[in-house]
Each structure stands twice: as structure tokens, then as C-alpha cells.
Design a protein around this motif. Sequence first.
Motif, PDB file in Angstrom:
ATOM      1  N   ALA A  35       0.803  -1.216   0.000  1.00  0.00           N
ATOM      2  CA  ALA A  35       0.000   0.000   0.000  1.00  0.00           C
ATOM      3  C   ALA A  35       0.840   1.272   0.000  1.00  0.00           C
ATOM      4  CB  ALA A  35      -0.937   0.007   1.203  1.00  0.00           C
ATOM      5  N   THR A  36       2.086   1.195   0.447  1.00  0.00           N
ATOM      6  CA  THR A  36       2.927   2.382   0.512  1.00  0.00           C
ATOM      7  C   THR A  36       3.581   2.648  -0.841  1.00  0.00           C
ATOM      8  OG1 THR A  36       4.795   1.043   1.257  1.00  0.00           O
ATOM      9  CG2 THR A  36       3.408   2.054   2.958  1.00  0.00           C
ATOM     10  N   SER A  37       3.896   3.924  -1.110  1.00  0.00           N
ATOM     11  CA  SER A  37       4.430   4.273  -2.428  1.00  0.00           C
ATOM     12  C   SER A  37       5.524   5.322  -2.333  1.00  0.00           C
ATOM     13  CB  SER A  37       3.304   4.770  -3.336  1.00  0.00           C
ATOM     14  OG  SER A  37       2.685   5.913  -2.767  1.00  0.00           O
ATOM     15  N   SER A  38       6.392   5.196  -1.341  1.00  0.00           N
ATOM     16  CA  SER A  38       7.542   6.095  -1.241  1.00  0.00           C
ATOM     17  C   SER A  38       8.740   5.435  -1.920  1.00  0.00           C
ATOM     18  CB  SER A  38       7.871   6.378   0.226  1.00  0.00           C
ATOM     19  OG  SER A  38       8.293   5.188   0.878  1.00  0.00           O
ATOM     20  N   SER A  39       9.778   6.224  -2.168  1.00  0.00           N
ATOM     21  CA  SER A  39      10.965   5.659  -2.805  1.00  0.00           C
ATOM     22  C   SER A  39      11.608   4.601  -1.915  1.00  0.00           C
ATOM     23  CB  SER A  39      11.968   6.766  -3.135  1.00  0.00           C
ATOM     24  OG  SER A  39      12.328   7.482  -1.968  1.00  0.00           O
ATOM     25  N   SER A  40      11.583   4.809  -0.605  1.00  0.00           N
ATOM     26  CA  SER A  40      12.171   3.828   0.310  1.00  0.00           C
ATOM     27  C   SER A  40      11.386   2.517   0.290  1.00  0.00           C
ATOM     28  CB  SER A  40      12.229   4.384   1.733  1.00  0.00           C
ATOM     29  OG  SER A  40      10.940   4.714   2.200  1.00  0.00           O
ATOM     30  N   SER A  41      10.059   2.603   0.212  1.00  0.00           N
ATOM     31  CA  SER A  41       9.251   1.385   0.166  1.00  0.00           C
ATOM     32  C   SER A  41       9.450   0.660  -1.163  1.00  0.00           C
ATOM     33  CB  SER A  41       7.772   1.706   0.388  1.00  0.00           C
ATOM     34  OG  SER A  41       7.233   2.451  -0.683  1.00  0.00           O
ATOM     35  N   MET A  42       9.627   1.426  -2.252  1.00  0.00           N
ATOM     36  CA  MET A  42       9.893   0.800  -3.546  1.00  0.00           C
ATOM     37  C   MET A  42      11.217   0.055  -3.520  1.00  0.00           C
ATOM     38  SD  MET A  42       7.485   1.201  -5.761  1.00  0.00           S
ATOM     39  CE  MET A  42       5.938   2.120  -5.773  1.00  0.00           C
ATOM     40  N   SER A  43      12.240   0.684  -2.937  1.00  0.00           N
ATOM     41  CA  SER A  43      13.539   0.025  -2.813  1.00  0.00           C
ATOM     42  C   SER A  43      13.430  -1.235  -1.966  1.00  0.00           C
ATOM     43  CB  SER A  43      14.563   0.984  -2.191  1.00  0.00           C
ATOM     44  OG  SER A  43      14.822   2.080  -3.043  1.00  0.00           O
ATOM     45  N   HIS A  44      12.660  -1.134  -0.890  1.00  0.00           N
ATOM     46  CA  HIS A  44      12.446  -2.286  -0.012  1.00  0.00           C
ATOM     47  C   HIS A  44      11.780  -3.425  -0.786  1.00  0.00           C
ATOM     48  CE1 HIS A  44      11.416  -4.551   3.635  1.00  0.00           C
ATOM     49  NE2 HIS A  44      10.202  -4.662   3.138  1.00  0.00           N
ATOM     50  N   ASN A  45      10.812  -3.115  -1.628  1.00  0.00           N
ATOM     51  CA  ASN A  45      10.118  -4.138  -2.401  1.00  0.00           C
ATOM     52  C   ASN A  45      11.033  -4.782  -3.433  1.00  0.00           C
ATOM     53  OD1 ASN A  45       7.747  -3.843  -1.014  1.00  0.00           O
ATOM     54  ND2 ASN A  45       6.779  -2.510  -2.514  1.00  0.00           N
ATOM     55  N   ILE A  46      11.935  -3.991  -4.023  1.00  0.00           N
ATOM     56  CA  ILE A  46      12.883  -4.548  -4.988  1.00  0.00           C
ATOM     57  C   ILE A  46      13.791  -5.558  -4.298  1.00  0.00           C
ATOM     58  CG2 ILE A  46      14.830  -4.029  -6.506  1.00  0.00           C
ATOM     59  CD1 ILE A  46      13.482  -1.332  -7.102  1.00  0.00           C
ATOM     60  N   VAL A  47      14.274  -5.201  -3.106  1.00  0.00           N
ATOM     61  CA  VAL A  47      15.093  -6.136  -2.328  1.00  0.00           C
ATOM     62  C   VAL A  47      14.269  -7.363  -1.942  1.00  0.00           C
ATOM     63  CG1 VAL A  47      16.364  -6.464  -0.168  1.00  0.00           C
ATOM     64  CG2 VAL A  47      16.613  -4.331  -1.449  1.00  0.00           C
ATOM     65  N   GLY A  48      12.998  -7.140  -1.614  1.00  0.00           N
ATOM     66  CA  GLY A  48      12.117  -8.249  -1.289  1.00  0.00           C
ATOM     67  C   GLY A  48      11.957  -9.213  -2.453  1.00  0.00           C
ATOM     68  N   LEU A  49      11.875  -8.671  -3.667  1.00  0.00           N
ATOM     69  CA  LEU A  49      11.785  -9.521  -4.854  1.00  0.00           C
ATOM     70  C   LEU A  49      13.071 -10.312  -5.068  1.00  0.00           C
ATOM     71  CD1 LEU A  49       9.945  -7.310  -7.520  1.00  0.00           C
ATOM     72  CD2 LEU A  49       9.006  -9.158  -6.117  1.00  0.00           C
ATOM     73  N   GLN A  50      14.206  -9.711  -4.730  1.00  0.00           N
ATOM     74  CA  GLN A  50      15.477 -10.440  -4.836  1.00  0.00           C
ATOM     75  C   GLN A  50      15.447 -11.675  -3.939  1.00  0.00           C
ATOM     76  OE1 GLN A  50      18.711  -7.756  -3.933  1.00  0.00           O
ATOM     77  NE2 GLN A  50      17.934  -6.175  -5.301  1.00  0.00           N
ATOM     78  N   ASP A  51      15.016 -11.483  -2.691  1.00  0.00           N
ATOM     79  CA  ASP A  51      14.929 -12.602  -1.744  1.00  0.00           C
ATOM     80  C   ASP A  51      13.923 -13.642  -2.230  1.00  0.00           C
ATOM     81  OD1 ASP A  51      16.759 -11.315  -0.108  1.00  0.00           O
ATOM     82  OD2 ASP A  51      15.218 -10.370   1.129  1.00  0.00           O
ATOM     83  N   LEU A  52      12.792 -13.156  -2.743  1.00  0.00           N
ATOM     84  CA  LEU A  52      11.746 -14.059  -3.231  1.00  0.00           C
ATOM     85  C   LEU A  52      12.267 -14.955  -4.344  1.00  0.00           C
ATOM     86  CD1 LEU A  52       8.750 -14.971  -3.483  1.00  0.00           C
ATOM     87  CD2 LEU A  52       8.417 -13.036  -5.037  1.00  0.00           C
TER      88      LEU A  52
END
Length: 295
Positions: free
Chosen positions: A42-59
Motif C-alpha cells: 500500500a505504501t508508495s515512497s521511494s524507500s518502500s519501492m527500494s524495499h520491495n525490490i530487495v524483497g523480490l530479490q529474496d523471493l
Amino acid sequence: MDSSASNPKTSYHARSNSLPSSPHPLIAQVNEYLCRLRASEATSSSSSMSHNIVGLQDLHDCVDKLLLLPLSTQSLAQQQQEKWVNELLDGSLRLLDLCNTAKDALLQTKECTQELQSIMRRRRGESMLGSEVRKFLNSRKVVKKAINKALGNLKGAKDKCTFSPSEAENEVVALFSILREAEAFTVTVFESLLSFISGRNAQSKSCRWSLVSKLMYSKRVACEEEETHANEFSKVDAALLSVFMTSKLDNKHVENLQNQLEHLEMCTQDFEDGLECLFRRLIKTRVSLLNVLNH
């Protein structure tokens, strides 16, 4: 009775409750990563986007480990599962295309940002030439066009992401289901990221004027938006559009714009680094799938 149980087609959006009660630990771990990503969706800040990219790496690290399991290789390598593996291969290619679109958009934006920063440092306090700002805005227009095309192509692709379990073993269904869910949520994150890069999430429908309309109504250049709804990309777009209108900046505006450009450059670099790592993991997953198909 769960309504999904009577549905002959299992969507790739299937949740963890559709899996066996005691799935393989790696399947449970993939689902755990998906849950973490959903929590920040639900969040849409640059930090949350970066966090999601790292999350996809782990996934996708976990997905690759799952594919390398002998049980996974044997299950998916069966002749009757070839269609499913081909669907996974199609999905992996779609993810790579999306990742490339995002990388290209970031690279083009970063190059124009750095060029504009260099020009502003040389001309601090002086008039800004409209042609220089126009170049940046035109570049962003090209970026947004490519993003819109990529997002448009996804609409039809999503309708194809269903599968029919038939008489397959429950373990195979669970494996395929979680792999397709990982693919689906990766697409969702890419959609959010591409929209973020285009600045779309910061604009209300009433503010999406054409450039001509904005030039005609110079007093309404800045849309009345909540500061929390803006991001680094949309802020610079709006600021430079205003510069293009006036062709001049005083020292205070120069400083503010330079700060915005610096933040944008840091944001694009952060995204680029994360996407490069993710791209390598997506390649690795595709190789694993090809190996399963050729097993």
C-alpha cells in the motif's frame, strides 16, 4: 466449503490456504516472502519501492532454490507438465522485459538529470534556457510512453495466467501455484515501480493536462497535490515544467531545484542497483526452468 475448491481453474493469485497443510519448507518460505511484500504494497515512497525490490530479490532467490529441488525437477519434468513449464517460461520472459523497461527508464532519466545538474552548476543564478529544460521534459515523455506501453501489454497477459490442475498430484499443483503467485506479485511490484517512475501515482486525473494545456494556463502549472502524494520523479517534472514556462530562476529556486535533482539522482541510482541484482536473479530462475524443460 471454500468456493475456490469448486473452481475448475486455479488462478495464479491463489493464496497460501490453497496449499497442502504441510508444504515443503521452501514453499512456506516463498509464501512468507509474498506476505512481507503484500504488507508493504500500500505504501508508495521511494524507500518502500527500494524495499520491495530487495524483497523480490529474496523471493526469487528462494524460487530458484525451490526449482533446484530434485522433487521439483522430477515433478515439472513430467511430460504432462510441459505446458505448465512453458507457461512459467513465458512468465519469466515477461518479468525480464518489465525489468528491462524499468532499467531503461531509470537510465534515461538519470542521464538527463546529471546533464541538467551540470548545466545548472555552470549557470547558477542565470537564466535557464528553455531548450535545455525542454530536452529533459521530452526525454521524460519518451520514458512515460515506453512505460505506458509496457503497462498496457500487461492487461492482456494477466488474463492468460490461469491453469487447470486436472489429475495432477497435489504437490505439483502446490508447486505450480506458488510459482505462478510469485510471478504474479512480481508483476504487481513492477507495475507499481513503473507507475512511480512515470510520476503517475502523484497526479490526479484533473491534473493530467497535455503540455499545450499547461502552457495555456501558466498560473495553474502546479497541481494542488498533497506533498505526501508526490515523489522524486513527479516533483522534478512539475518544477521543470514551471522553469520551461518562465525560463528564469532566482537563486532560491535554483537551490531548491538542485536539491530535487539530487534526490532524484539518488533515487534512480538506488532503484538501478536493486534492479540489476534482481535482473540477475530472474535470469538465474529462467535458466533453472530451461534446465527442467530439458531434463
